[in-house]
Design a protein around this motif. Structure first.
Motif, PDB file in Angstrom:
ATOM      1  N   ASP A  10     115.918 -39.445   9.353  1.00 48.92           N
ATOM      2  CA  ASP A  10     115.409 -38.840  10.587  1.00 48.92           C
ATOM      3  C   ASP A  10     114.783 -39.889  11.500  1.00 48.92           C
ATOM      4  O   ASP A  10     114.755 -39.729  12.711  1.00 48.92           O
ATOM      5  CB  ASP A  10     114.360 -37.771  10.284  1.00 48.92           C
ATOM      6  CG  ASP A  10     114.959 -36.529   9.649  1.00 48.92           C
ATOM      7  OD1 ASP A  10     116.194 -36.371   9.718  1.00 48.92           O
ATOM      8  OD2 ASP A  10     114.201 -35.743   9.072  1.00 48.92           O
ATOM      9  N   PHE A  11     114.249 -40.957  10.927  1.00 47.93           N
ATOM     10  CA  PHE A  11     113.625 -42.017  11.702  1.00 47.93           C
ATOM     11  C   PHE A  11     114.628 -43.080  12.132  1.00 47.93           C
ATOM     12  O   PHE A  11     114.314 -43.920  12.943  1.00 47.93           O
ATOM     13  CB  PHE A  11     112.529 -42.710  10.879  1.00 47.93           C
ATOM     14  CG  PHE A  11     111.309 -41.864  10.687  1.00 47.93           C
ATOM     15  CD1 PHE A  11     110.319 -41.829  11.649  1.00 47.93           C
ATOM     16  CD2 PHE A  11     111.155 -41.102   9.550  1.00 47.93           C
ATOM     17  CE1 PHE A  11     109.193 -41.049  11.478  1.00 47.93           C
ATOM     18  CE2 PHE A  11     110.028 -40.324   9.369  1.00 47.93           C
ATOM     19  CZ  PHE A  11     109.045 -40.293  10.333  1.00 47.93           C
ATOM     20  N   ALA A  12     115.816 -43.087  11.538  1.00 42.03           N
ATOM     21  CA  ALA A  12     116.676 -44.255  11.662  1.00 42.03           C
ATOM     22  C   ALA A  12     118.084 -43.962  12.159  1.00 42.03           C
ATOM     23  O   ALA A  12     119.003 -44.681  11.834  1.00 42.03           O
ATOM     24  CB  ALA A  12     116.749 -44.941  10.304  1.00 42.03           C
ATOM     25  N   LEU A  13     118.259 -42.919  12.914  1.00 45.24           N
ATOM     26  CA  LEU A  13     119.594 -42.618  13.410  1.00 45.24           C
ATOM     27  C   LEU A  13     119.958 -43.584  14.526  1.00 45.24           C
ATOM     28  O   LEU A  13     119.305 -43.607  15.567  1.00 45.24           O
ATOM     29  CB  LEU A  13     119.656 -41.176  13.927  1.00 45.24           C
ATOM     30  CG  LEU A  13     119.399 -40.097  12.889  1.00 45.24           C
ATOM     31  CD1 LEU A  13     119.336 -38.734  13.558  1.00 45.24           C
ATOM     32  CD2 LEU A  13     120.474 -40.121  11.820  1.00 45.24           C
TER      33      LEU A  13
ATOM     34  N   ALA B 186     112.468 -46.745  14.990  1.00 45.21           N
ATOM     35  CA  ALA B 186     112.270 -46.045  13.715  1.00 45.21           C
ATOM     36  C   ALA B 186     110.942 -46.447  13.077  1.00 45.21           C
ATOM     37  O   ALA B 186     110.209 -45.589  12.559  1.00 45.21           O
ATOM     38  CB  ALA B 186     113.432 -46.334  12.762  1.00 45.21           C
ATOM     39  N   ILE B 187     110.620 -47.739  13.121  1.00 46.82           N
ATOM     40  CA  ILE B 187     109.351 -48.209  12.555  1.00 46.82           C
ATOM     41  C   ILE B 187     108.178 -47.637  13.351  1.00 46.82           C
ATOM     42  O   ILE B 187     107.195 -47.160  12.778  1.00 46.82           O
ATOM     43  CB  ILE B 187     109.297 -49.752  12.524  1.00 46.82           C
ATOM     44  CG1 ILE B 187     110.403 -50.324  11.635  1.00 46.82           C
ATOM     45  CG2 ILE B 187     107.917 -50.243  12.076  1.00 46.82           C
ATOM     46  CD1 ILE B 187     110.353 -49.931  10.184  1.00 46.82           C
ATOM     47  N   ILE B 188     108.289 -47.660  14.670  1.00 44.59           N
ATOM     48  CA  ILE B 188     107.225 -47.098  15.512  1.00 44.59           C
ATOM     49  C   ILE B 188     107.031 -45.614  15.202  1.00 44.59           C
ATOM     50  O   ILE B 188     105.901 -45.138  15.062  1.00 44.59           O
ATOM     51  CB  ILE B 188     107.530 -47.328  17.007  1.00 44.59           C
ATOM     52  CG1 ILE B 188     107.455 -48.821  17.340  1.00 44.59           C
ATOM     53  CG2 ILE B 188     106.581 -46.519  17.896  1.00 44.59           C
ATOM     54  CD1 ILE B 188     108.000 -49.187  18.710  1.00 44.59           C
ATOM     55  N   ALA B 189     108.121 -44.870  15.069  1.00 43.54           N
ATOM     56  CA  ALA B 189     108.023 -43.437  14.760  1.00 43.54           C
ATOM     57  C   ALA B 189     107.339 -43.206  13.415  1.00 43.54           C
ATOM     58  O   ALA B 189     106.527 -42.283  13.272  1.00 43.54           O
ATOM     59  CB  ALA B 189     109.414 -42.800  14.768  1.00 43.54           C
TER      60      ALA B 189
ATOM     61  N   ILE C 142     106.935 -47.105   4.714  1.00 40.62           N
ATOM     62  CA  ILE C 142     107.562 -47.943   5.741  1.00 40.62           C
ATOM     63  C   ILE C 142     108.446 -49.004   5.086  1.00 40.62           C
ATOM     64  O   ILE C 142     109.540 -49.288   5.577  1.00 40.62           O
ATOM     65  CB  ILE C 142     106.501 -48.546   6.680  1.00 40.62           C
ATOM     66  CG1 ILE C 142     105.852 -47.404   7.503  1.00 40.62           C
ATOM     67  CG2 ILE C 142     107.111 -49.599   7.603  1.00 40.62           C
ATOM     68  CD1 ILE C 142     104.672 -47.811   8.349  1.00 40.62           C
ATOM     69  N   ARG C 143     108.020 -49.557   3.948  1.00 40.75           N
ATOM     70  CA  ARG C 143     108.881 -50.501   3.228  1.00 40.75           C
ATOM     71  C   ARG C 143     110.189 -49.828   2.807  1.00 40.75           C
ATOM     72  O   ARG C 143     111.261 -50.441   2.878  1.00 40.75           O
ATOM     73  CB  ARG C 143     108.153 -51.067   2.019  1.00 40.75           C
ATOM     74  CG  ARG C 143     107.141 -52.118   2.350  1.00 40.75           C
ATOM     75  CD  ARG C 143     106.529 -52.764   1.104  1.00 40.75           C
ATOM     76  NE  ARG C 143     105.418 -53.577   1.489  1.00 40.75           N
ATOM     77  CZ  ARG C 143     104.141 -53.165   1.520  1.00 40.75           C
ATOM     78  NH1 ARG C 143     103.827 -51.944   1.133  1.00 40.75           N
ATOM     79  NH2 ARG C 143     103.187 -53.977   1.914  1.00 40.75           N
TER      80      ARG C 143
END
Length: 104
Positions: free
Chosen positions: A13-16, A69-72, A83-84
């Motif tokens: 969901d964070f990385a599309l 994606a990281i910011i989200a 996050i890792r």
């Protein structure tokens, strides 16, 4: 589907990744994250941000969807371990895209 350890939100969901793919150089990434250069490199070293892609002999860039994606994940309050996990997922997706011939 891969899930975060808290089983609430799928990593995907964070990385599309959007199309077309957009690469940002370090100044743009720092502007998006509001980090300084030292913090940015520490996060990469600690597995909290994906490493850059080599786009030239002395140049690196980051896919914009990875930075977003990281910011989200940070905004969603995800832990460093979560996050890792997301970073590992993002890097694995790069490899899959390369195998499919989408990226070099």
């Amino acid at each position: 589907m891969t899930r975060f350890p808290d089983n609430t939100t799928s990593i995907s969901d964070f990385a599309l990744p959007p199309k077309p793919y957009i690469l940002d150089r370090e100044p743009e990434v720092l502007g998006q994250t509001a980090w300084g250069s030292t913090t940015h490199h520490e996060k990469i070293k600690n597995g909290l941000f994906p490493p850059g892609l080599h786009i030239g002999p002395r140049a690196k860039a980051w896919p914009r969807h990875e930075t977003q994606a990281i910011i989200a994940a940070i905004i969603a309050g995800k832990s460093d371990d979560q996050i890792r996990t997301l970073v590992r997922y993002l890097v694995d997706q790069r490899k899959k895209l390369a195998l499919m011939g989408v990226i070099a």
